[in-house]
Each structure stands twice: as structure tokens, then as C-alpha cells.
Design an enzyme around this catalytic site. Structure first.
Site, mmCIF file in Angstrom:
data_model
loop_
_atom_site.group_PDB
_atom_site.id
_atom_site.type_symbol
_atom_site.label_atom_id
_atom_site.label_comp_id
_atom_site.label_asym_id
_atom_site.label_seq_id
_atom_site.Cartn_x
_atom_site.Cartn_y
_atom_site.Cartn_z
ATOM 1 C CD GLU A 1 -3.380 0.416 1.768
ATOM 2 O OE1 GLU A 1 -3.380 -0.647 2.397
ATOM 3 O OE2 GLU A 1 -4.356 1.180 1.726
ATOM 4 C CD GLU B 1 -4.130 -0.678 9.041
ATOM 5 O OE1 GLU B 1 -3.336 -1.641 9.038
ATOM 6 O OE2 GLU B 1 -4.749 -0.289 8.038
HETATM 7 C C1 RAM Z 1 -6.319 1.744 4.528
HETATM 8 C C2 RAM Z 1 -5.165 2.666 4.648
HETATM 9 C C3 RAM Z 1 -5.452 3.975 5.322
HETATM 10 C C4 RAM Z 1 -6.897 4.296 5.424
HETATM 11 C C5 RAM Z 1 -7.710 3.700 4.331
HETATM 12 C C6 RAM Z 1 -9.168 3.982 4.461
HETATM 13 O O1 RAM Z 1 -6.055 0.751 3.602
HETATM 14 O O2 RAM Z 1 -4.128 1.997 5.295
HETATM 15 O O3 RAM Z 1 -4.852 4.103 6.564
HETATM 16 O O4 RAM Z 1 -7.032 5.685 5.421
HETATM 17 O O5 RAM Z 1 -7.519 2.351 4.188
#
Ligand code: RAM
Length: 930
Positions: free
Chosen positions: A516, A792
Site C-alpha cells: 500500500e 493501525e
Molecule cells: C487503509 C489505509 C489507510 C486508510 C484507508 C481507508 O487501507 O491503510 O490508513 O485511510 O484504508
């Protein structure tokens, strides 16, 4: 007009009868006459967003900033004068490119050059002096220089060059596109040189060499990542001391990087474009002539070099047998190399100087521990999750491939890479000689704490010295300084700084390790202000905002991540696209630089228009990621993973619509656009009304859907509830927090609002409770589970159960690091009361859980610092108010009758509007801090 001054002047000054005076323990209530020398010259001169004597600068009408020296007699500036000249000596003869003359103003920052716009390559000097009370004038500052890069495409004689086999009409294979190219060009120098500059860029990533030496040992992954179809940045290097009489060679390697490589899961489109190099070496001779060596068909190129494959997500593959000893020297035999093909610059792709510092190697971390060795496999722990590449120095056996894998955490002692998803994140080295090798990947990067090296000579015992972590990120001065009496809080602060360092990788990344690593706008939107308190990142953000502007479409839509790569998600999201209004406004609030609003105003308006398009009767129906990753989502339907949380999507959209309108309205006021201001005010009123009518009943219960903490946080933070219902909204919020056993239930959007709202309503005690929670969901939960960066999810990992089975578990996401803003604005209480901290509020939030805290922030005027200790309910607090500001110290929890400032005890102590200086405050805290 030039004003003559003597450099030293004696004068006397009347100290005002101000209650509080700077620094001394004297009794300032009695006016005194003191003698003083003339004011000291201004110091810390910078241009643009804080550059010190830059080379290859980007603005033709730069902004100038300076500071009043800490030990100057001058507290507040009343006027300034700036001069700009071609040479430092020209100032004396008044041969000037621009003279601002005396300007009555207390501004010390962001003063725009008003002379004839500067041109490419131009080097100029500037100096400044200022006036203070009684019209006392300072000495001129030391002159400072800066030099521009190549501003326009027509400054380039160079062309994009590449390997002939990579031409698209030859339908090059994936393998060819993923293989780096190597270029060289010899040239001779017959006369004395006085100056040499290398201007260089790439569609892809470059690493230049001059006469057998790397041009830079720190810069990596240059030129960085911009919307390449519109703008590519160039770098400027000073090669004056590297070019010798006779034969010279300029060389460079080149890889695809972000320009050509895959994004997300685009395997099939992997390496879809050929990389190209653009270089122009300009040598100026003592006789005034200049020789230009541009990249063109006179350069030679090969793809038969040692780096066989390079990919951001997947890693690098290196083959020792393909090394080309001496390829960057003059006596290298390049007959087998090919003639480079050259392609002209496209008119619509601007090549412009890089406007923020490149990614650099900023630190080297040694191995902390060798975690395990099994045969020829060893795991090394650096003790810190971070970003960059390792440098390895290991014994190898000819023909036996060495493999380096990366991991953020071990899963029950095992090396764990699942959370990298499809990113291979693996480097290979194929040796052709037995012995020791040294290797450091060039064209990839990894997010990791652990590395696993396999394939080394297993007769040797692994040693810690086998690996060093080369930490990389956008170069920035770090000034995070928050410290407290609580170890876990300090650890959290350090984790957040590491999260910032890891993800400020030319652009603000969501995460640095999996497939990503994109400039997700929602994450950036919440983290910009916190990051400003921790590092010198104004240039980083304003550079990225230019990319956001470039990616906004004609309807005003701002894509989900910037730079944008077309992938399956084409929509945008409320709370994410609002980056377009939020970051410009917040940067303005912190810096006081109106340029950031002027540059972004059209984008702000465009985004408001897009919101309007995506709403019906002022209620938004824009798509959204919701309160992303809110813990304990309820009411899940089949197939819903709950990532978007429970806060009503349209409510979120409408709240952001209102907030974006409000910020654009305020920007209109600052930029003096009364008509826009009026229209936006009316629009805001309507949205506010619709917000209340549509979503809430009279008692502020939601008419439908789930009431969440974020529901009320949005309404309160963005001031959407009627004034007489704010208390009710606060009660609803507090009840929801209590219901959650004093835990937060917020995701990416709601979390940063918790501190803002609760402090505003006088409930910092609740923030302390949330902040010091040890159990999930909380910040300390991650620390209890070994975190060295922010995660996260609130529960991405636990020592007991390993990674969260839901997947998507980056251990290096800065979004929840927004709490660091409260370390500065809350615990220390340093907040801008006026844009750019011209007026500062110092309103520390004391809490039962802490007895001590200290830290500082360098405002555009200088450093403000706060240190407090509340042991035994006795307040000992020291504050430094920087020059050219006024501060208000607000201490509602302190018994004013027992307060002393710099030794003075007074019952009517007025702590507002205090002047620059040091203040030692002693007092009693009222009762319990709660
Ligand atoms: C995830 C990303 C990010 C987020 C989006 C919606 O894949 O890591 O942090 O903002 O999605």
C-alpha cells in the site's frame, strides 16, 4: 532609501510598569531606567518554508523570515527592512535588486520578495534589520545566500534518456522494465572552473556519481513522488570541488520506483513504464564561459549491471557477478554499452526544483539482539520498528543466494510477514565469490524491526555487526521535546515520533511496509498539526498540498490518496478529501503564513463545491470510510467487516461538509474576499440547521442509527449544535464514554476530536483517564504489547495472541498518533491564540496521573517552553515566552491568592498579555486535580 546607523548605540529605556517583567527577580512595578546597547541584528534567517541558504531553490519570489535574537534587548519589532543583492559586497554600495525600505510591521516571517522575479540559477544575498521600541534600530543581519534551481522546462537542454531496449514501441518485457539502467558520459575540462552544478531528475529513481564517487551519500529515492504526469521534481548538486582538469565522468543508475512500479495489488501492471533519466551538468569557467553537458544520445547505457531487479514493494535483487568495477571512472571500458535513446521533455509535464528536503539516511541503528540462529538462517532485532534498508556485512559462499526478509513483529517467536500482504519485501544477493560481502539496497525500502538473513556461510557464527539499519525518511529537523513523569507516556511520545519518521517518506504515507504505502488523505488530515509540533515539516506538507491541488479534478473531487494511481477505488470519502480544506487552514493557524491559504484557496472552494454536489438539501450522501477502524463495531450485516464503524455515514459527511465550509469561510476572511465570506456563512448556517433537523431530535438523540462517541464529537468539535444544546451534547458524550468503562470507542476521525472537545469543555480529567487506560482500546495497550511505533488498529497485535485475525494490521500507522497534539496543546498547554503564535495561550492541563511535564515548540518567532511540576499540590512552573509575541497564562486550577510570579506575590495577578521573557510561577493547586 538607506538609513545610516552606528552599530553600537547607548540609550536608555523606560521599563513599563507592567506587572510582569521578563526574567529577573526584580520588582518591576517600580519604573526603572536602565542602560543598554543597541539592538542585536536579526538571526536565523530563512527563506520559503524555513530553508537555510538552500541550493536549487524553487520560488522566484521567495518569502523571507528571521527571528529576534534571544538575548537582544528588543522584545517586539515595530518595523523591518529587507535588502536583496547579487553579491554580498553590493550592499555597501547600495547596488540592490530589491529594498523593502522601512516597513512598519511586527511581522518577522513570510515577507514576500517584491523585486523583479528571480530567475533560474540566480544566486542572491539578502539581509534584514529591524526596529523596536523608541524606534531603535538594529544592526544589519549577516547576509545569507540562496540559489535557484532550473525553474522552467526550457532551461533544460537535456532530454530524457533510457536504454534502447526499454522503448515502449519495442514492447519491453516486465523483466526489462524492472531492471535498473546504468548511464555514463565522459567529458573533458581544459580551463579553470569556478562553479559546477548538476541538475538532475528522473521518471523513476536516480543515483548520480561523479568521478568514482557518489554525488550524495545521504540522499536516497530521489527525486521523490509527485503526480508525475504533471510535475516531476529536480535536484541540484554542487560539484565544483569534484571536477578536475582533464577527463571526467558523470554517471548515474536509474530504477523505476514509484513512477513505473506497482501500486496496491496491480501485479499484472507491474513495471508498466520505462524509467528515464534527465541530467544537466553545467560547468562555469573562470573566463565566464559555461559548458553544458546534458543527458542526450552521447551518453552510454547498459542494463547489465549488478542490480537485476528493483521494486518498492517487492525488494531488490543483486548479482555480484554483474558488478562493473570502475564504471563511474574515466578508464572504464564501455564498448559493450549501448547508445542511450533520448526523448524530448513533454510540455505539459513541468520539471521544477524539489520544494522540500529529499529522503535521506538520517540515522544508523545497530542490532540490539540476535533472536535466533538455525543453520544458515538468523534473525536480528533492531529493537525499533522503522523504515529504510539494512546494510549487511556477512560471510558468503560463491553461488549460494543470500536472502533478506523483513518483519515488524515476531509471531510467537516466528518471523511474521503476513501483514505485508502481497508485498514481497525481500532482498536477494547472489555472490560469485566466497568471502565477506557488504550490501545495502538502493532502490527499495522496507518497514521493519527484524530482519532474517538466510544463506550466509553457516560455518560462521552470526554477529551483531553483520547488520546495521540505515534509517530513512524525508529529512526534517525533529524537535519533539515532550517529557513527563510517566514512562509509558514518554514511550508513547517516542513511538509517535518514530511513526512520523517512518511514514514521512517524501509524501505522507499511511504505512511503510505492506502493498500500500500511499498518501492516504484521511490519515494526513488528522496528523498534519500533531506533526508540526514534533518536526520542522511545514515544507513537507506544503509540497504535498501542491500534489493534492494537482490531483483535484475539475469537479473539485480530491482522490483518496495523493499522488493518485488509478486502481479499483475511484470514489472519494468525506473526512478524507477534506484534507483539501483542513491542512491549509491548520498550517496557516500554526505558521501564520497567508501564502498557504492563497495557494490553496481555489482547491478549498473546489472541495466545498464537490461536497455541495454530493449532498441533498445540505445533507451529505458522499461515500465515506466512516470512523475508520472504530473498536467494537456493532450491528454488523453479513459480509461487513465493521472497519467503517457505526457513526452514521451521512452524519459524518454533513459534519465535514460544514467544517470544510467553515474553514474556507475563514480563509476567505483572511484573504479579504468578503463576497465569498458572506456566501459561505449563509451556506454554513443552512448545513448546520439541516444537520440538527435531519439527524437529531429535541433531546439530541439520534433519530436513527447508533449513537457513538464520534457522533457527538463531530457536532461539538465543529460547533454544529445550537449553543443552548452544547451542554446536552457534552452529557451525551460523557455518558457514552462512561458506558464504555471510560474507554474510547473512536476510529481515525473521532480520536483526534476527543482531546479537542474534552479540553474545550473543561473535562481534561476525562482525557487523562482515556490516555492512561492500560486495556484495549487505548494507547498504552499497544505499549503493553511491545509497540515501538503506533499501530493501525487499537489491537493490531498482542503478545499473547499475535496479530489480529481480522487482517490489515500495520504496526506503523501514524493515525492514532494524533494524541501527541495534546501533549503540546493540552498537557503543556501551548496553543496559538493568533495565527503563527503571535499571541500564545499557555493553558497547561494538570492531571492526577502526572506530577511533571516539560517541552517546547519553536514558533515562527522563537521557542516557547513550558515546564511544570505539581508534586504535593505545589505548583512550580517555568515558562519562556519568545520574542515578538505576547502570551496569556491561564491557570484555572491554581489558587490565585497564593500565586507568585518571578518572586512577586499579588492578589490581582494578571497573567494575560505578558511580554517575552522567562517567568517562574509558584502557587498552590486548588483541591484535587479532578
Ligand atoms: C487503509 C489505509 C489507510 C486508510 C484507508 C481507508 O487501507 O491503510 O490508513 O485511510 O484504508
Amino acid at each position: 532609501m538607506l538609513i545610516k546607523t552606528k552599530s553600537i548605540k547607548k540609550y536608555s529605556v523606560l521599563l513599563s510598569a507592567l506587572m510582569l517583567s521578563a526574567c529577573t527577580e526584580s520588582k518591576p512595578t517600580v519604573p526603572q531606567v536602565i542602560e543598554s546597547t543597541a539592538q542585536m541584528a536579526p538571526v536565523e534567517l530563512t527563506i520559503g518554508e524555513g530553508f537555510n541558504e538552500p541550493l536549487g531553490y524553487y520560488e522566484s519570489q521567495p518569502r523571507f523570515s528571521w527571528k529576534i535574537a534571544k538575548n537582544s534587548d528588543l522584545n517586539t519589532q515595530t518595523a523591518y527592512q529587507i535588502q536583496v543583492a547579487e553579491q554580498a559586497e553590493f550592499f555597501e554600495n547600495n547596488e540592490l535588486l530589491w529594498d523593502s525600505d522601512k516597513v512598519l510591521s511586527d511581522d518577522t516571517s513570510w515577507i514576500q520578495y517584491q523585486g523583479t522575479p528571480l530567475s533560474s540559477r540566480q544566486k542572491v544575498y539578502w539581509r534584514v534589520r529591524n526596529w523596536g521600541k523608541n524606534d531603535l534600530i538594529s544592526d544589519w543581519s549577516e547576509p545569507k545566500a540562496f540559489e535557484l534551481g532550473l525553474l522552467n522546462n526550457n532551461d533544460w537542454q537535456a532530454q530524457w534518456i533510457g536504454h534502447p531496449d526499454t522503448q515502449l514501441d519495442k514492447t519491453p518485457s516486465q523483466a526489462l522494465l524492472a531492471t535498473p539502467q546504468y548511464f555514463r558520459k565522459t567529458f573533458s575540462v581544459k580551463k579553470d572552473i569556478i562553479k559546477a552544478r548538476l541538475y538532475i531528475s528522473a521518471k523513476g529513481l536516480f543515483k548520480p556519481f561523479i568521478n568514482n564517487a557518489a554525488v550524495s551519500n545521504e540522499d536516497v529515492m530521489t527525486p521523490g513522488w509527485t503526480p508525475y504526469a504533471q510535475r516531476i521534481e529536480s535536484l541540484t548538486y554542487d560539484l565544483t570541488n569534484h571536477i578536475k582538469p582533464g577527463e571526467n565522468v558523470i554517471a548515474a543508475s536509474l530504477a523505476g520506483g514509484w513512477y513505473a512500479g506497482r501500486a496496491f495489488d496491480q501485479h499484472e501492471q507491474d513495471h508498466r513504464k520505462p524509467a528515464r533519466l534527465l541530467a544537466q551538468l553545467e560547468v562555469t569557467y573562470a573566463d565566464g564561459n559555461t559548458q553544458i553537458i546534458p543527458s542526450d544520445t552521447s551518453w552510454s547505457v547498459t542494463q547489465n549491471g549488478p542490480i537485476r531487479f528493483a521494486s518498492i514493494y517487492d525488494g531488490e535483487r543483486y548479482q555480484q557477478s554483474m558488478e562493473m568495477p570502475g564504471w563511474t571512472t574515466t578508464n572504464f571500458e564501455d564498448k559493450s554499452w549501448k547508445t542511450a535513446i533520448a526523448e524530448p521533455l513533454e510540455q505539459n509535464v513541468k520539471i521544477v526544483p524539489k520544494r522540500h528536503a529529499p529522503i535521506r539516511i538520517t540515522e544508523q541503528l545497530p542490532v540490539k539482539e540476535i533472536v535466533g540462529v538455525k543453520g544458515d538462517v538468523a534473525i536480528f532485532d533492531f529493537g525499533q520498528n522503522m523504515v529504510g534498508v539494512p546494510k549487511i556485512k556477512i560471510p558468503v559462499i560463491a553461488g549460494k543466494k543470500v536472502k533478506i526478509r523483513f518483519a515488524e513483529a515476531l509471531h510467537k517467536g516466528e518471523f511474521y510477514t503476513d501483514n505485508y500482504r502481497s508485498a514481497e519485501s525481500t532482498d536477494y544477493y547472489l555472490p560469485n565469490k566466497t568471502g565477506e560481502i557488504e550490501y545495502q539496497p538502493t532502490y527499495t525500502y522496507h518497514g521493519y524491526r527484524y530482519i532474517e538473513i538466510s544463506g550466509f556461510d553457516e560455518n560462521k557464527q552470526p554477529e551483531k555487526s553483520w547488520a546495521t539499519a540505515m534509517v530513512q525518511h524525508s529529512d526534517m529537523a525533529l524537535h519533539a521535546s515532550f517529557e513527563s513523569s510517566h514512562d509509558k507516556l514518554n514511550k508513547l511520545s517516542s513511538n509517535i515520533v518514530w511513526g512520523m519518521r517512518s511514514n514521512f517518506y517524501d509524501i505522507p504515507l499511511d504505512c511503510p511496509q505492506r502493498d500500500e504505502r500511499l498518501g492516504w488523505t484521511g490519515d494526513a488530515q488528522v496528523f498534519a498539526t500533531p506533526s508540526m509540533y514534533m518536526g520542522d515539516v511545514y515544507a513537507f506538507w506544503s509540497a504535498w498540498l501542491q500534489s493534492v491541488r494537482e490531483e483535484q479534478n475539475s469537479e473539485g473531487k480530491v482522490p483518496l490518496y495523493i499522488p493518485f494511481i488509478d486502481w479499483k477505488i475511484k470514489w472519494t470519502s468525506s473526512g478524507w478529501g477534506d484534507v483539501a480544506t483542513i491542512i491549509p487552514w491548520e498550517l496557516y493557524t500554526i505558521t501564520g503564513d497567508k501564502t498557504i491559504l492563497a495557494d490553496n484557496y481555489d482547491m478549498m472552494q473546489g472541495w466545498v463545491n464537490y461536497h455541495q454536489k454530493k449532498s441533498d438539501k445540505f445533507i451529505s450522501n458522499m461515500m465515506t470510510f466512516g470512523d475508520w477502524l472504530q473498536p467494537y463495531p456493532t450491528n454488523l450485516k453479513d459480509g461487513d467487516n465493521g472497519n467503517r464503524g457505526n457513526t452514521d455515514f451521512n452524519l459524518i459527511g454533513t459534519a465535514y461538509f460544514a467544517h470544510s465550509v467553515e474553514l474556507t469561510k475563514q480563509a476567505a476572511q483572511v484573504l479579504n474576499k468578503p463576497q465569498d465570506h458572506k456566501e459561505l456563512s449563509l451556506l454554513h448556517d443552512k448545513i448546520k440547521q439541516a444537520f440538527n433537523q435531519h439527524f437529531f431530535d429535541e433531546q439530541l438523540n439520534l433519530k436513527q442509527g447508533v449513537e457513538t462517541q464520534t457522533t457527538y464529537l463531530l457536532g461539538l468539535a465543529y460547533n454544529l449544535f445550537p449553543q443552548n444544546k452544547r451542554d446536552l451534547a457534552v452529557d451525551k458524550l460523557l455518558a457514552l464514554i462512561e458506558e464504555a468503562d471510560s474507554h474510547l470507542r473512536t476510529g481515525f476521525l473521532g480520536t483526534p476530536l476527543l482531546t479537542q472537545v474534552l479540553q474545550d469543555v473543561g473535562r481534561s480529567d476525562v482525557i487523562y483517564d482515556l490516555l492512561f487506560k492500560e486495556t484495549y482500546p487505548s494507547w498504552f495497550y499497544s505499549i503493553n504489547n511491545g509497540a515501538t511505533t503506533t499501530w493501525e488498529r487499537w489491537n493490531s497485535y498482542s503478545i499473547e495472541d499475535g496479530f489480529n485475525p481480522q487482517g490489515m494490521n500495520s504496526l506503523n500507522h501514524y493515525a492514532y498518533g494524533t494524541i501527541s497534539r495534546w501533549f503540546y496543546e493540552g498537557i503543556l498547554g501551548i496553543k496559538p491564540a493568533k495565527p503563527g503564535f503571535k499571541e500564545i495561550n499557555i493553558e497547561p492541563q494538570f492531571g492526577d496521573q502526572l506530577t511533571q511535564a516539560n517541552g517546547s515548540y519553536t514558533t515562527p518567532q522563537g521557542e516557547v517552553s513550558v515546564s511544570w511540576n505539581t508534586k504535593g499540590n505545589q505548583l512550580v512552573m517555568d515558562v519562556v515566552v519568545p520574542k515578538n509575541t505576547v502570551a496569556n497564562i491561564i491557570l484555572p486550577t491554581v489558587d490565585v491568592t497564593k500565586l507568585s510570579v518571578n518572586g512577586d506575590i499579588s492578589t490581582d495577578m494578571n497573567l494575560s498579555n505578558i511580554q517575552p521573557g522567562e517567568y517562574h510561577i509558584r502557587g498552590n493547586i486548588k483541591g484535587n486535580l479532578k
